[in-house]
Design a protein around this motif. Structure first.
Motif, PDB file in Angstrom:
ATOM      1  N   UNK A  80     102.014  31.672  87.735  1.00 13.54           N
ATOM      2  CA  UNK A  80     100.718  31.389  88.272  1.00 13.54           C
ATOM      3  C   UNK A  80     100.634  30.372  89.231  1.00 13.54           C
ATOM      4  N   UNK A  81     101.327  29.621  89.219  1.00 17.97           N
ATOM      5  CA  UNK A  81     101.542  28.313  90.303  1.00 17.97           C
ATOM      6  C   UNK A  81     102.386  28.713  91.449  1.00 17.97           C
ATOM      7  N   UNK A  82     103.586  29.199  91.236  1.00 20.02           N
ATOM      8  CA  UNK A  82     104.789  29.378  91.945  1.00 20.02           C
ATOM      9  C   UNK A  82     104.762  31.033  91.933  1.00 20.02           C
ATOM     10  N   UNK A  83     104.233  31.530  92.995  1.00 21.04           N
ATOM     11  CA  UNK A  83     104.467  33.248  92.830  1.00 21.04           C
ATOM     12  C   UNK A  83     105.721  33.713  92.910  1.00 21.04           C
ATOM     13  N   UNK A  84     106.588  33.131  93.645  1.00 20.12           N
ATOM     14  CA  UNK A  84     108.120  33.500  93.884  1.00 20.12           C
ATOM     15  C   UNK A  84     108.735  33.795  92.542  1.00 20.12           C
ATOM     16  N   UNK A  85     108.182  33.031  91.641  1.00 22.89           N
ATOM     17  CA  UNK A  85     109.186  33.034  90.124  1.00 22.89           C
ATOM     18  C   UNK A  85     109.095  34.434  89.455  1.00 22.89           C
ATOM     19  N   UNK A  86     108.119  35.321  89.959  1.00 20.59           N
ATOM     20  CA  UNK A  86     107.833  36.525  89.387  1.00 20.59           C
ATOM     21  C   UNK A  86     109.185  37.306  89.398  1.00 20.59           C
ATOM     22  N   UNK A  87     109.423  37.903  88.124  1.00 21.98           N
ATOM     23  CA  UNK A  87     110.748  38.415  87.846  1.00 21.98           C
ATOM     24  C   UNK A  87     112.145  37.400  87.842  1.00 21.98           C
ATOM     25  N   UNK A  88     112.071  36.296  88.057  1.00 20.45           N
ATOM     26  CA  UNK A  88     113.274  35.594  87.974  1.00 20.45           C
ATOM     27  C   UNK A  88     113.362  35.108  86.651  1.00 20.45           C
ATOM     28  N   UNK A  89     112.631  34.950  85.833  1.00 14.22           N
ATOM     29  CA  UNK A  89     112.892  34.585  84.332  1.00 14.22           C
ATOM     30  C   UNK A  89     113.076  32.937  83.999  1.00 14.22           C
ATOM     31  N   UNK A  90     112.456  32.132  85.007  1.00 16.42           N
ATOM     32  CA  UNK A  90     112.566  30.805  84.911  1.00 16.42           C
ATOM     33  C   UNK A  90     111.192  30.012  85.123  1.00 16.42           C
ATOM     34  N   UNK A  91     110.645  28.837  84.446  1.00 17.34           N
ATOM     35  CA  UNK A  91     109.672  28.211  84.969  1.00 17.34           C
ATOM     36  C   UNK A  91     109.944  26.879  84.353  1.00 17.34           C
ATOM     37  N   UNK A  92     108.803  25.771  84.646  1.00 16.91           N
ATOM     38  CA  UNK A  92     109.011  24.465  84.410  1.00 16.91           C
ATOM     39  C   UNK A  92     107.789  23.926  83.711  1.00 16.91           C
ATOM     40  N   UNK A  93     107.711  22.770  83.086  1.00 19.09           N
ATOM     41  CA  UNK A  93     106.302  22.059  83.300  1.00 19.09           C
ATOM     42  C   UNK A  93     106.625  20.576  83.146  1.00 19.09           C
ATOM     43  N   UNK A  94     105.594  19.841  83.263  1.00 18.10           N
ATOM     44  CA  UNK A  94     105.804  18.274  83.205  1.00 18.10           C
ATOM     45  C   UNK A  94     105.165  17.906  81.991  1.00 18.10           C
ATOM     46  N   UNK A  95     105.292  17.162  81.419  1.00 16.79           N
ATOM     47  CA  UNK A  95     104.221  16.446  80.274  1.00 16.79           C
ATOM     48  C   UNK A  95     104.335  15.045  80.118  1.00 16.79           C
ATOM     49  N   UNK A  96     103.037  14.527  80.592  1.00 15.07           N
ATOM     50  CA  UNK A  96     102.799  13.112  80.443  1.00 15.07           C
ATOM     51  C   UNK A  96     102.150  12.745  79.137  1.00 15.07           C
ATOM     52  N   UNK A  97     102.451  11.638  78.725  1.00 10.40           N
ATOM     53  CA  UNK A  97     102.064  11.203  77.239  1.00 10.40           C
ATOM     54  C   UNK A  97     101.751   9.582  77.444  1.00 10.40           C
ATOM     55  N   UNK A  98     100.316   9.398  77.088  1.00  7.07           N
ATOM     56  CA  UNK A  98      99.788   8.114  77.002  1.00  7.07           C
ATOM     57  C   UNK A  98     100.462   7.302  75.734  1.00  7.07           C
ATOM     58  N   UNK A  99     100.396   6.197  75.493  1.00  7.56           N
ATOM     59  CA  UNK A  99     100.905   5.719  74.401  1.00  7.56           C
ATOM     60  C   UNK A  99     100.177   5.982  73.423  1.00  7.56           C
ATOM     61  N   UNK A 100     101.166   6.724  72.174  1.00  3.25           N
ATOM     62  CA  UNK A 100     100.490   7.163  71.073  1.00  3.25           C
ATOM     63  C   UNK A 100     100.177   8.749  71.103  1.00  3.25           C
ATOM     64  N   UNK A 101     100.390   9.246  72.401  1.00  4.68           N
ATOM     65  CA  UNK A 101      99.676  10.477  72.745  1.00  4.68           C
ATOM     66  C   UNK A 101     100.733  11.558  72.247  1.00  4.68           C
ATOM     67  N   UNK A 102     100.159  12.795  71.814  1.00  2.00           N
ATOM     68  CA  UNK A 102     100.741  13.791  71.154  1.00  2.00           C
ATOM     69  C   UNK A 102     100.582  15.032  72.026  1.00  2.00           C
ATOM     70  N   UNK A 103     101.805  15.782  72.355  1.00  2.00           N
ATOM     71  CA  UNK A 103     101.887  17.320  72.664  1.00  2.00           C
ATOM     72  C   UNK A 103     101.724  18.007  71.239  1.00  2.00           C
ATOM     73  N   UNK A 104     100.430  18.499  70.774  1.00  2.00           N
ATOM     74  CA  UNK A 104     100.618  18.979  69.236  1.00  2.00           C
ATOM     75  C   UNK A 104     101.121  20.239  69.341  1.00  2.00           C
ATOM     76  N   UNK A 105     101.581  20.460  68.049  1.00  2.00           N
ATOM     77  CA  UNK A 105     102.477  21.638  67.504  1.00  2.00           C
ATOM     78  C   UNK A 105     102.067  22.979  68.240  1.00  2.00           C
ATOM     79  N   UNK A 106     102.999  23.679  68.687  1.00  2.00           N
ATOM     80  CA  UNK A 106     102.711  24.803  69.642  1.00  2.00           C
ATOM     81  C   UNK A 106     103.968  25.691  69.543  1.00  2.00           C
ATOM     82  N   UNK A 107     103.699  26.879  69.945  1.00  2.00           N
ATOM     83  CA  UNK A 107     104.928  27.679  70.271  1.00  2.00           C
ATOM     84  C   UNK A 107     104.974  28.470  71.640  1.00  2.00           C
ATOM     85  N   UNK A 108     106.139  28.896  72.136  1.00  2.00           N
ATOM     86  CA  UNK A 108     106.140  29.464  73.284  1.00  2.00           C
ATOM     87  C   UNK A 108     106.688  31.010  72.803  1.00  2.00           C
TER      88      UNK A 108
END
Ligand code: GLV
Ligand code: MN
Length: 216
Positions: A80-108
């Protein structure tokens, strides 16, 4: 040449159903994100309209704002951010955490994830379908893997901010955040379903729903 056995056929079938995104059939197929044509992924935009901008993204360069309810922010770099990725089968993300921060339980549902810690220390884990928690404390420079479809989380238990880069074997991994999926769906999952599933009263179900309701 010997005929492929039934076993070979089924092994190939299993291998292809276990693969992540389907393989590409051309060099590039830059997503036309506005196309009304619905395919598995996105329709390709005309080759003459493709530019380097379709393969470029600066959105992961700076830390995301972590003054969120959970004290974390995921910035996706997917098709959605990098249209050239279409059909290439890869992507990335960056996660930032404050002190005590949680990226809560999730699935892909569509990808395995591999994270690299940029800064700080994270307590991470995933839970197998046998309900076994695989957990570790990882720190700057470390890598950890969350297998496709399994529930996982990261928690910054340190007193300084933390950050991680994640890579996925899908152009669009999809994320289901467990608490929000169950308690903040539109339309709502019936209270009685959640009350029975979690063995709590409907009053508690309503309380959780109101806390997780999207902020207006
Ligand atoms: C981290 O788990 C992420 O999905 O970005
Ligand atoms: Mn994840």
């Amino acid at each position: 040449m010997a005929k492929p056995s039934l076993l070979t056929f089924f092994s190939l079938l299993v291998a292809s159903t276990l693969a992540a995104d389907p393989d590409m059939l051309q060099d590039i197929c830059v997503a036309d994100l506005n196309s009304a044509v619905k395919v598995n992924g996105f329709a390709c935009k005309p080759a003459a309209e493709v530019t380097e901008a379709d393969f470029f993204f600066q959105g992961l360069a700076k830390p995301g704002a972590t003054n969120t309810t959970m004290g974390s922010l995921v910035t996706a770099a997917n098709v959605e951010k990098i249209p050239g990725l279409n059909t290439l089968g890869v992507s990335m993300s960056r996660v930032d955490y404050a002190p005590g921060g949680l990226n809560p339980p999730h699935t892909h549902p569509r990808a395995t994830e591999i994270v690299f810690v940029l800064d700080g220390t994270l307590d991470v884990g995933f839970i197998t379908t046998a309900n076994k928690l695989i957990t570790k404390t990882i720190t700057k420079g470390d890598v950890f893997v969350f297998p496709r479809g399994l529930v996982h989380f990261q928690k910054n238990n340190g007193d300084v901010p933390a950050a991680a880069l994640a890579a996925f074997n899908s152009q669009f991994p999809g994320t289901q955040s467990i608490a929000a999926t169950l308690f903040a769906a539109t339309q709502p999952v019936p209270d009685i379903v959640l009350s029975k599933a979690f063995q709590i009263g409907t009053r508690d179900v309503k309380k959780i729903k109101s806390r997780l309701a999207p902020k207006k």
